[in-house]
Design a protein around this motif. Structure first.
Motif, PDB file in Angstrom:
ATOM      1  N   VAL A 189       0.859  -1.178   0.000  1.00  0.00           N
ATOM      2  CA  VAL A 189       0.000   0.000   0.000  1.00  0.00           C
ATOM      3  C   VAL A 189       0.897   1.230   0.000  1.00  0.00           C
ATOM      4  CG1 VAL A 189      -1.750   1.301   1.269  1.00  0.00           C
ATOM      5  CG2 VAL A 189      -1.845  -1.198   1.213  1.00  0.00           C
ATOM      6  N   ARG A 190       0.772   2.050  -1.026  1.00  0.00           N
ATOM      7  CA  ARG A 190       1.601   3.249  -1.152  1.00  0.00           C
ATOM      8  C   ARG A 190       0.960   4.402  -0.380  1.00  0.00           C
ATOM      9  NH1 ARG A 190       5.137   4.734  -5.303  1.00  0.00           N
ATOM     10  NH2 ARG A 190       4.396   2.917  -6.466  1.00  0.00           N
ATOM     11  N   LEU A 191       1.801   5.136   0.351  1.00  0.00           N
ATOM     12  CA  LEU A 191       1.331   6.310   1.080  1.00  0.00           C
ATOM     13  C   LEU A 191       1.938   7.584   0.507  1.00  0.00           C
ATOM     14  CD1 LEU A 191      -0.506   7.000   3.485  1.00  0.00           C
ATOM     15  CD2 LEU A 191       1.540   7.056   4.916  1.00  0.00           C
ATOM     16  N   ALA A 192       3.269   7.648   0.400  1.00  0.00           N
ATOM     17  CA  ALA A 192       3.940   8.849  -0.112  1.00  0.00           C
ATOM     18  C   ALA A 192       5.241   8.449  -0.774  1.00  0.00           C
ATOM     19  CB  ALA A 192       4.195   9.853   1.011  1.00  0.00           C
ATOM     20  N   THR A 193       5.629   9.214  -1.774  1.00  0.00           N
ATOM     21  CA  THR A 193       6.868   8.976  -2.507  1.00  0.00           C
ATOM     22  C   THR A 193       7.766  10.193  -2.354  1.00  0.00           C
ATOM     23  OG1 THR A 193       5.672   7.625  -4.109  1.00  0.00           O
ATOM     24  CG2 THR A 193       7.859   8.396  -4.742  1.00  0.00           C
TER      25      THR A 193
END
Length: 781
Positions: free
Chosen positions: A298-302
């Motif tokens: 699950v991606r939150l921030a890059t």
């Protein structure tokens, strides 16, 4: 009553109807050009509807001779009554009857839609009030243009007056270019058609001045000349547009120049709050996710910017592929610039304890659907970065918010697939203040490997097999300090064993990849366990993780997970007794790190007091306020500006120069005030004759003062004697009394219009009109 009503109807000449028809057709050509900025035909319905409503209001004004205020009021009433079915039918009852929501959208769209349309990713489909922009534009152009065509142009049919009718459609045409995208909508066809109709109409207007008594030969000669000009314009315009039109990438459009209002740098780095999850929120439920595949992250921030203290989201001005470039999106998302698709995912999220601007997601989002009504109302707060797959909700996600995401999955490389593939040429911000030991360790761990993928996998394997995992919790065998600044990276590699968690290992791996010349970015997210057959998973703080992505040419961003699983740190790694001073001497600078440790991207108990609550007011309050304030500002601001200019003019004339100059200023001020009230001011006459002409326009009971003022002014100017300031002030008093008498004799409409007039501007317009009429008369001879 009906007879008296019909008696006031004014007949409209046929050629005036032709003028209105040309105005409508040219405006439609401009409105159609907005096709590239919208994803459906709703904009066309709104634009045409607004154009027709404005034309109808102006026609009614001309037929029944309505005043300016009455015409404006009629247009505003029609704007709200017919705006729901024309612009926002989805918010009305049966798509026709206005509701509080539809009236609010009309107000918000008229005020804020202009800014949103140039920041909203095209084609724009969300929010619904964006369609109000072409609706308002069409209504204003139709209203103003038709009023000019039916009430102003027939007074004196000159070429320059006719040309002014083209201003509104031309502005609409220009707006369709500036508000569109790099790909124009049939520019050649629309441009040639617009020019041809405008030229033919202007030629026809000129021929009308010949009248029925004009020579038929002259008439036909003008028609043939106009036809030749039109054909030449079409040929030259088509060839010139084909040869010299800028490429799509070089076209100037506002959406490419105006940056979206969201600034991610106003928020703390998400990675700086990593330990908040593993310590304070380790067992706290954050959100539930349904439809997640086994092993899916699950991606939150890059983050792709490193300054020696933090990994952070880069500013959108630092690089073309920066992680800080967020834009408004509609119901569908832009395609990622670099990806190899491998199926798609449909995942549903429901927030429980999570509350932040960073929006959990998977892959690269393609569509989003809001199942929570409160979240749907804030859908226009969503911003998205297609290059990183990161989304933010500027008004923050809150407990109970639910949404569904359809995303594109990046393919996972198989063994040997990327061995000969170089990394992609992606421009990222430079990493600064990186300790030298990082590059030394990168060269040491990647020794013997020749390809980019081989070197990166070698570093990943070394970190995973030789390092140890520790979150610094009381149950861990050895301490592990939080942070990922330069001092923490140095400590990671200088100790006898590598000890840290995902925050340190992901930061170290990304910096090592950068030292070898490979673009790399750090991603923070969650890696919950998804047993086979499980539909819904509860994500807790302990599921937080971080990984690194590196782009490969023609393939996409490949994830690397360098964090080890081994938690059994050898006992010799235990810190030495506190009696030895060396650990105390080598304590890292805590001033900055303590702040970073406390800063977290999640504030589960944070109140919503900082949120923008203007639209949480009752809808009828917003509608009523905007309905009153917008017309009031439109009427009052110009009057205020003109009033300030007049006050400055009077003060300069009344207080500047000797007494005779002040007396002359009183006369000039009086003439300007008369002119602004609509009285005809004769040109190039003596003061007594001018006074006689002015008094002839006044009722008999208000005459006499102007001629007296003319004699006093001539005496003061030509006598050669000094004029006492008190005498000059008396002349000013008489002049203002004369103006008051003229104002009392004028109609209410003329007194109102005087507030928007400036005498100097009227004199200039009169001179230009006279000069144009004289030139036109000479040409007819």
């Amino acid at each position: 009553m009906i007879a008296s009503f019909l008696a006031g109807v004014r007949r409209i000449a046929v050629r005036s109807w032709v003028d209105v028809g040309v105005l409508v057709v040219l405006s439609l050509i401009g409105i159609v050009g907005l096709a590239t900025a919208f994803d459906d035909s709703a904009y066309l319905r709104a634009g045409i509807g607004g154009l027709l409503i404005g034309t109808i209001a102006a026609t009614a004004s001309a037929i029944w001779r309505l005043g300016a205020l009455t015409t404006t009021g009629l247009a505003i009433v029609l704007f709200f009554v017919l705006g729901t079915p024309v612009a926002v039918p989805t918010e009305g009852i049966a798509a026709v009857v206005p509701t509080a929501q539809s009236l609010t959208s009309l107000c918000v769209g008229a005020v804020f839609g202009w800014a949103d349309i140039v920041t909203l990713r095209a084609p724009a489909s969300l929010p619904d009030y964006i369609a109000v922009v072409p609706y308002v534009a069409g209504l204003v152009v139709g209203l103003v243009g038709t009023v000019l065509a039916l009430r102003w142009l027939p007074r004196k049919r000159t070429t320059w007056r006719s040309s002014l009718l083209l201003v509104g459609p031309a502005v609409l045409y220009l707006a369709s270019v500036l508000l569109g995208t790099e790909e124009p909508y049939h520019p050649g066809v629309r441009g040639v058609l617009f020019a041809a109709i405008a030229l033919v109409w202007l030629g026809w207007r000129r021929s009308q001045r010949l009248g029925v008594s004009g020579s038929r030969a002259i008439l036909w000669r003008k028609v043939r000349g106009t036809a030749i000009v039109v054909v030449a314009a079409m040929l030259l315009g088509g060839l010139g547009g084909w040869a010299f039109a800028p490429k799509p990438d070089d076209r100037f459009v506002l959406r490419e120049e105006i940056q979206p209002p969201f600034d991610p740098l106003e928020y703390p780095s998400p990675l700086s709050g990593f330990r908040k999850y593993t310590k304070d929120l380790a067992e706290e439920p954050l959100f539930t996710v349904s439809g997640l595949k086994t092993g899916q992250l699950v991606r939150l921030a890059t983050m792709d910017s490193y300054d020696g203290r933090l990994w952070n989201v880069a500013s959108d001005t630092e690089a073309t592929s920066a992680s800080g470039t967020f834009a408004l999106v509609g119901r569908s998302y832009p395609e990622p610039p670099l990806v190899t698709p491998e199926g798609s995912s449909r995942v549903e999220f429901e927030m429980t304890g999570y509350s932040d601007v960073w929006m959990p997601s998977v892959g690269y989002q393609d569509k989003v659907r809001y199942d929570d009504p409160q979240l749907a109302e804030r859908a226009d707060d969503l911003r998205y970065n297609a290059a990183t797959g990161t989304a933010v909700m500027t008004s923050k996600l809150r407990e109970g918010n639910r949404y569904r995401v359809t995303s594109i999955d990046q393919a996972a490389p198989v063994e040997g697939e990327l061995d000969d593939v170089p990394t992609a040429n992606v421009q990222l911000p430079n990493a600064s203040n990186v300790p030298p030991i990082v590059a030394e360790k990168a060269a040491e761990m990647s020794a013997g490997e020749e390809t980019a993928y081989g070197q990166l996998r070698a570093i990943e394997t070394t970190l995973k097999t030789t390092g140890f995992l520790s979150h610094g919790a009381a149950t861990d065998s050895v301490p592990s300090r939080a942070g990922h600044g330069s001092d923490r990276m140095t400590e990671l590699f200088e100790r006898s064993h590598l000890v840290g968690d995902q925050e340190q290992y992901a930061s170290a791996f990304a910096l090592m990849a950068r030292s070898l010349g490979y673009p790399a970015r750090v991603v923070m997210g969650f890696a919950p366990e998804v047993p086979e057959g499980t539909e819904t998973v509860e994500v807790i703080g302990d599921d937080v993780t971080a990984w690194v992505e590196v782009p490969f040419e023609g393939y996409g961003w490949v994830p690397f997970l360098p964090t080890p699983d081994n938690t059994d740190v050898p006992q010799d790694e235990v810190p030495k007794p506190q009696s030895e001073p060396q650990p105390q001497v080598r304590q890292p600078p805590r001033t900055e790190q303590q702040q970073d440790d406390l800063v977290t991207a999640v504030e589960v108990e944070e109140s919503d007091s900082d949120d923008d609550t203007i639209f949480n007011l009752p809808a009828w309050v917003v509608v009523l306020a905007l309905s009153i304030l917008i017309p009031a500002l439109i009427l009052l601001i110009p009057a205020l500006i003109v009033g300030l200019l007049k006050a400055r003019r009077e003060r300069r004339r009344r207080r500047t120069g000797p007494g005779d100059r002040r007396v002359a200023g009183a006369w000039e001020e009086m003439l300007d005030r008369y002119s602004e009230l609509g009285y005809a001011i004769p040109d190039k006459l003596t003061r007594p004759r001018t006074a006689a002409d002015l008094e002839a326009q006044l009722p008999e009971d208000r005459r006499g003062g102007v001629q007296t003022l003319a004699r006093v002014t001539d005496d003061a100017v030509f006598s050669g004697r000094d004029v006492d300031p008190d005498d000059a002030e008396k002349v000013w008093t008489e002049a203002m009394a004369s103006v008051a008498a003229a104002r009392a004799a004028a109609t209410t409409f003329r007194r109102l219009i005087a507030r928007y007039r400036i005498g100097a501007a009227r004199r200039w317009a009169a001179r230009v009109s006279a000069k144009a009429a004289k030139s036109d008369a000479q040409r007819r001879k």
